[in-house]
Motif scaffolding. Structure first.
Motif, short mmCIF file in Angstrom:
data_model
loop_
_atom_site.label_atom_id
_atom_site.label_comp_id
_atom_site.label_asym_id
_atom_site.label_seq_id
_atom_site.Cartn_x
_atom_site.Cartn_y
_atom_site.Cartn_z
N PRO A 83 0.82 -1.23 0.00
CA PRO A 83 0.00 0.00 0.00
C PRO A 83 0.85 1.27 0.00
O PRO A 83 0.52 2.25 -0.69
CB PRO A 83 -0.82 -0.13 1.29
N ARG B 295 2.21 1.88 -3.48
CA ARG B 295 1.24 2.46 -4.42
C ARG B 295 1.10 3.97 -4.20
O ARG B 295 0.99 4.74 -5.15
CB ARG B 295 -0.11 1.77 -4.24
N SER C 98 -3.79 -2.49 -7.98
CA SER C 98 -4.31 -3.16 -6.78
C SER C 98 -5.03 -4.45 -7.15
O SER C 98 -4.89 -5.48 -6.48
CB SER C 98 -5.24 -2.23 -6.01
#
Length: 264
Positions: A212, A215, A241
Protein backbone atom coordinates in the motif's frame (compact mmCIF):
# COMPACT_ATOMS: atom_id res chain seq x y z
CA UNK A 1 39.92 2.24 -6.53
CA UNK A 2 41.24 4.12 -9.53
CA UNK A 3 38.82 5.88 -11.85
CA UNK A 4 41.28 5.85 -14.78
CA UNK A 5 39.58 4.49 -17.92
CA UNK A 6 42.24 1.81 -18.37
CA UNK A 7 41.79 0.38 -14.87
CA UNK A 8 38.20 1.01 -13.83
CA UNK A 9 35.82 -1.95 -14.09
CA UNK A 10 33.04 -2.23 -16.64
CA UNK A 11 30.49 -2.94 -13.89
CA UNK A 12 30.09 -1.76 -10.33
CA UNK A 13 27.73 -4.17 -8.61
CA UNK A 14 26.18 -2.65 -5.49
CA UNK A 15 24.79 -4.99 -2.84
CA UNK A 16 22.83 -3.66 0.12
CA UNK A 17 22.39 -5.99 3.09
CA UNK A 18 21.01 -5.93 6.63
CA UNK A 19 20.94 -9.05 8.81
CA UNK A 20 20.81 -11.39 5.82
CA UNK A 21 23.92 -13.52 6.03
CA UNK A 22 22.53 -16.34 3.90
CA UNK A 23 21.26 -13.92 1.28
CA UNK A 24 24.68 -12.28 0.99
CA UNK A 25 26.26 -15.70 0.58
CA UNK A 26 23.90 -16.54 -2.30
CA UNK A 27 24.70 -13.26 -4.02
CA UNK A 28 28.42 -13.83 -3.53
CA UNK A 29 28.19 -17.36 -4.95
CA UNK A 30 26.38 -15.99 -8.01
CA UNK A 31 29.14 -13.42 -8.61
CA UNK A 32 31.88 -16.03 -8.16
CA UNK A 33 30.31 -18.11 -10.94
CA UNK A 34 30.53 -15.30 -13.51
CA UNK A 35 32.73 -15.91 -16.54
CA UNK A 36 33.15 -12.14 -16.93
CA UNK A 37 35.38 -10.80 -14.16
CA UNK A 38 35.30 -7.16 -15.25
CA UNK A 39 33.35 -5.97 -12.22
CA UNK A 40 33.89 -4.51 -8.77
CA UNK A 41 31.63 -5.61 -5.93
CA UNK A 42 30.49 -2.95 -3.49
CA UNK A 43 28.75 -4.03 -0.28
CA UNK A 44 26.84 -1.65 1.97
CA UNK A 45 25.81 -3.23 5.28
CA UNK A 46 23.36 -1.34 7.45
CA UNK A 47 24.97 -2.52 10.69
CA UNK A 48 24.03 -6.21 10.75
CA UNK A 49 24.14 -8.13 14.02
CA UNK A 50 23.76 -11.67 12.63
CA UNK A 51 27.37 -12.24 11.58
CA UNK A 52 27.03 -10.63 8.16
CA UNK A 53 29.77 -8.11 8.93
CA UNK A 54 32.15 -10.90 9.94
CA UNK A 55 31.54 -12.57 6.58
CA UNK A 56 32.21 -9.30 4.76
CA UNK A 57 35.52 -8.88 6.57
CA UNK A 58 36.53 -12.46 5.70
CA UNK A 59 35.77 -11.96 2.00
CA UNK A 60 38.65 -9.48 1.84
CA UNK A 61 39.80 -8.88 -1.75
CA UNK A 62 36.55 -10.16 -3.27
CA UNK A 63 34.96 -6.85 -2.27
CA UNK A 64 36.29 -3.68 -3.87
CA UNK A 65 34.68 -1.40 -1.26
CA UNK A 66 32.47 -1.97 1.75
CA UNK A 67 30.93 -0.20 4.67
CA UNK A 68 29.14 -1.46 7.77
CA UNK A 69 27.19 0.89 10.00
CA UNK A 70 23.81 2.52 10.57
CA UNK A 71 22.13 4.23 7.63
CA UNK A 72 18.73 5.69 6.87
CA UNK A 73 17.39 2.63 5.11
CA UNK A 74 17.60 0.79 1.80
CA UNK A 75 17.74 3.80 -0.52
CA UNK A 76 20.26 5.66 1.62
CA UNK A 77 22.47 2.57 1.46
CA UNK A 78 22.05 2.46 -2.32
CA UNK A 79 23.12 6.11 -2.54
CA UNK A 80 26.19 5.28 -0.47
CA UNK A 81 27.05 2.40 -2.78
CA UNK A 82 26.46 4.52 -5.88
CA UNK A 83 28.81 7.20 -4.56
CA UNK A 84 31.54 4.60 -4.03
CA UNK A 85 31.19 3.12 -7.52
CA UNK A 86 33.77 3.74 -10.25
CA UNK A 87 32.63 1.27 -12.91
CA UNK A 88 31.24 2.35 -16.24
CA UNK A 89 27.88 0.75 -15.44
CA UNK A 90 25.86 0.36 -12.24
CA UNK A 91 23.91 -2.75 -11.28
CA UNK A 92 22.07 -2.96 -7.94
CA UNK A 93 21.96 -6.59 -6.82
CA UNK A 94 20.84 -6.81 -3.22
CA UNK A 95 21.52 -9.60 -0.75
CA UNK A 96 19.61 -12.71 -1.78
CA UNK A 97 19.42 -11.69 -5.45
CA UNK A 98 21.45 -13.61 -8.00
CA UNK A 99 22.49 -13.30 -11.62
CA UNK A 100 20.51 -15.59 -13.92
CA UNK A 101 23.42 -17.59 -15.35
CA UNK A 102 27.24 -17.81 -15.17
CA UNK A 103 27.53 -15.82 -18.40
CA UNK A 104 25.03 -13.08 -17.50
CA UNK A 105 27.66 -10.34 -17.20
CA UNK A 106 29.48 -11.59 -20.29
CA UNK A 107 26.29 -11.34 -22.35
CA UNK A 108 25.56 -7.92 -20.91
CA UNK A 109 29.06 -6.70 -21.77
CA UNK A 110 28.54 -7.92 -25.36
CA UNK A 111 25.30 -5.92 -25.59
CA UNK A 112 27.08 -2.82 -24.33
CA UNK A 113 29.80 -3.19 -26.98
CA UNK A 114 27.29 -4.01 -29.71
CA UNK A 115 25.23 -0.90 -28.95
CA UNK A 116 28.14 1.53 -28.49
CA UNK A 117 27.82 2.03 -24.73
CA UNK A 118 24.14 2.95 -24.24
CA UNK A 119 22.98 5.01 -21.28
CA UNK A 120 20.48 2.49 -19.96
CA UNK A 121 19.82 -1.22 -20.50
CA UNK A 122 17.04 -3.36 -19.12
CA UNK A 123 16.42 -7.09 -19.21
CA UNK A 124 13.91 -9.75 -18.33
CA UNK A 125 14.05 -11.29 -14.86
CA UNK A 126 13.61 -14.64 -13.19
CA UNK A 127 11.44 -14.49 -10.10
CA UNK A 128 11.50 -17.17 -7.42
CA UNK A 129 8.21 -17.40 -5.59
CA UNK A 130 7.95 -18.06 -1.86
CA UNK A 131 6.99 -21.62 -2.80
CA UNK A 132 10.22 -22.08 -4.74
CA UNK A 133 8.79 -21.93 -8.27
CA UNK A 134 11.05 -20.19 -10.78
CA UNK A 135 9.22 -17.88 -13.19
CA UNK A 136 10.44 -15.97 -16.21
CA UNK A 137 9.04 -12.45 -16.01
CA UNK A 138 9.50 -10.63 -19.35
CA UNK A 139 10.09 -6.91 -19.15
CA UNK A 140 7.50 -4.52 -20.47
CA UNK A 141 8.59 -1.70 -22.74
CA UNK A 142 10.25 1.19 -20.92
CA UNK A 143 7.66 3.40 -22.61
CA UNK A 144 5.11 2.00 -20.13
CA UNK A 145 7.00 3.56 -17.22
CA UNK A 146 3.86 5.59 -16.51
CA UNK A 147 2.28 2.35 -15.24
CA UNK A 148 5.15 1.39 -12.97
CA UNK A 149 8.47 -0.43 -12.99
CA UNK A 150 8.64 -2.27 -16.30
CA UNK A 151 11.12 -4.82 -14.98
CA UNK A 152 12.81 -5.54 -11.66
CA UNK A 153 15.30 -2.91 -10.54
CA UNK A 154 17.91 -5.71 -10.40
CA UNK A 155 17.45 -6.13 -14.18
CA UNK A 156 18.25 -2.48 -14.95
CA UNK A 157 21.75 -1.25 -15.75
CA UNK A 158 22.67 2.42 -15.71
CA UNK A 159 25.69 4.05 -17.32
CA UNK A 160 27.26 5.62 -14.25
CA UNK A 161 28.11 8.98 -15.79
CA UNK A 162 24.59 9.27 -17.23
CA UNK A 163 23.11 9.18 -13.71
CA UNK A 164 25.96 10.93 -11.91
CA UNK A 165 23.71 13.80 -10.82
CA UNK A 166 20.85 11.56 -9.63
CA UNK A 167 20.23 10.00 -6.24
CA UNK A 168 17.52 7.93 -4.62
CA UNK A 169 14.97 10.26 -3.02
CA UNK A 170 14.59 9.20 0.62
CA UNK A 171 11.17 10.84 0.87
CA UNK A 172 9.83 7.78 -0.97
CA UNK A 173 9.77 4.82 1.42
CA UNK A 174 9.23 2.20 -1.28
CA UNK A 175 9.20 3.97 -4.65
CA UNK A 176 12.58 5.72 -4.80
CA UNK A 177 13.86 3.26 -7.41
CA UNK A 178 10.84 4.12 -9.58
CA UNK A 179 11.55 7.86 -9.31
CA UNK A 180 15.25 7.25 -10.01
CA UNK A 181 14.45 5.25 -13.14
CA UNK A 182 12.00 7.85 -14.49
CA UNK A 183 14.65 10.54 -14.00
CA UNK A 184 17.28 8.36 -15.71
CA UNK A 185 15.02 7.75 -18.70
CA UNK A 186 14.02 11.39 -19.05
CA UNK A 187 17.62 12.47 -19.33
CA UNK A 188 18.94 9.71 -21.59
CA UNK A 189 17.64 8.61 -24.96
CA UNK A 190 20.00 5.70 -25.66
CA UNK A 191 17.98 2.89 -24.12
CA UNK A 192 18.44 -0.80 -24.99
CA UNK A 193 16.01 -3.64 -24.31
CA UNK A 194 17.81 -6.97 -23.78
CA UNK A 195 15.49 -9.92 -24.32
CA UNK A 196 16.93 -12.37 -21.83
CA UNK A 197 16.86 -12.65 -18.03
CA UNK A 198 19.61 -10.94 -16.06
CA UNK A 199 18.70 -11.65 -12.44
CA UNK A 200 16.94 -14.06 -10.14
CA UNK A 201 14.85 -11.85 -7.91
CA UNK A 202 14.27 -12.96 -4.33
CA UNK A 203 10.55 -12.73 -3.55
CA UNK A 204 9.18 -11.05 -0.46
CA UNK A 205 11.09 -7.78 -0.73
CA UNK A 206 10.19 -4.27 0.36
CA UNK A 207 7.72 -3.59 -2.46
CA UNK A 208 5.73 -6.73 -1.64
CA UNK A 209 5.80 -6.29 2.13
CA UNK A 210 4.78 -2.62 1.94
CA UNK A 211 2.48 -2.75 -1.07
CA UNK A 212 0.00 0.00 0.00
CA UNK A 213 2.81 2.45 0.79
CA UNK A 214 4.42 1.61 -2.54
CA UNK A 215 1.24 2.46 -4.42
CA UNK A 216 0.97 5.81 -2.65
CA UNK A 217 4.63 6.54 -3.43
CA UNK A 218 4.04 5.74 -7.08
CA UNK A 219 1.10 8.13 -7.23
CA UNK A 220 3.23 10.95 -5.83
CA UNK A 221 5.97 10.12 -8.30
CA UNK A 222 3.60 10.10 -11.29
CA UNK A 223 2.23 13.48 -10.24
CA UNK A 224 5.68 14.99 -9.67
CA UNK A 225 7.75 13.47 -12.49
CA UNK A 226 5.21 12.59 -15.19
CA UNK A 227 2.61 15.30 -14.50
CA UNK A 228 -0.26 12.80 -14.71
CA UNK A 229 -3.70 13.90 -13.59
CA UNK A 230 -5.26 12.81 -10.31
CA UNK A 231 -7.84 10.73 -12.19
CA UNK A 232 -5.18 8.97 -14.28
CA UNK A 233 -3.17 8.16 -11.17
CA UNK A 234 -6.26 6.82 -9.40
CA UNK A 235 -7.16 4.53 -12.32
CA UNK A 236 -3.62 3.18 -12.51
CA UNK A 237 -3.64 2.49 -8.77
CA UNK A 238 -6.95 0.60 -9.07
CA UNK A 239 -5.59 -1.60 -11.87
CA UNK A 240 -2.39 -2.29 -9.94
CA UNK A 241 -4.31 -3.16 -6.78
CA UNK A 242 -6.48 -5.62 -8.71
CA UNK A 243 -3.36 -7.16 -10.23
CA UNK A 244 -1.81 -7.59 -6.77
CA UNK A 245 -5.00 -9.17 -5.41
CA UNK A 246 -4.98 -11.60 -8.33
CA UNK A 247 -1.33 -12.41 -7.77
CA UNK A 248 -1.87 -13.17 -4.09
CA UNK A 249 -5.26 -14.85 -4.32
CA UNK A 250 -4.91 -16.63 -7.66
CA UNK A 251 -1.18 -17.08 -8.33
CA UNK A 252 -1.81 -19.53 -11.19
CA UNK A 253 -3.66 -16.84 -13.15
CA UNK A 254 -0.80 -14.41 -12.46
CA UNK A 255 1.73 -16.91 -13.78
CA UNK A 256 -0.29 -17.48 -16.95
CA UNK A 257 -0.79 -13.77 -17.60
CA UNK A 258 2.56 -12.26 -16.62
CA UNK A 259 5.14 -15.04 -16.40
CA UNK A 260 6.35 -18.31 -17.80
CA UNK A 261 7.32 -21.20 -15.54
CA UNK A 262 10.96 -22.26 -15.73
CA UNK A 263 12.39 -25.69 -15.05
CA UNK A 264 15.75 -26.08 -13.32
Amino acid sequence: MSSDASTRPLFSIVTVVLDDREGLRRTRASLRRQSCRDFAWIVVDGGSEDGTRDDIVRLGPEIAWWRSGPDRGLYDAMNIGKAAATGDYLLFLNAGDELASPDSLERLAAEIRRNSSPDFLYCDALERTLGGTLLLKPARSHRTVWYGMFTHHQAMIYRRLAVADLSYDLSFTVGADYAFTIAALSGNSRVIRVREPLCVFAAGGLSHAMHPIGRRDQTRIRRRYLRLSVISCFLIMVVQSLAMLTRRGFPVFYEIYRCRRMYE
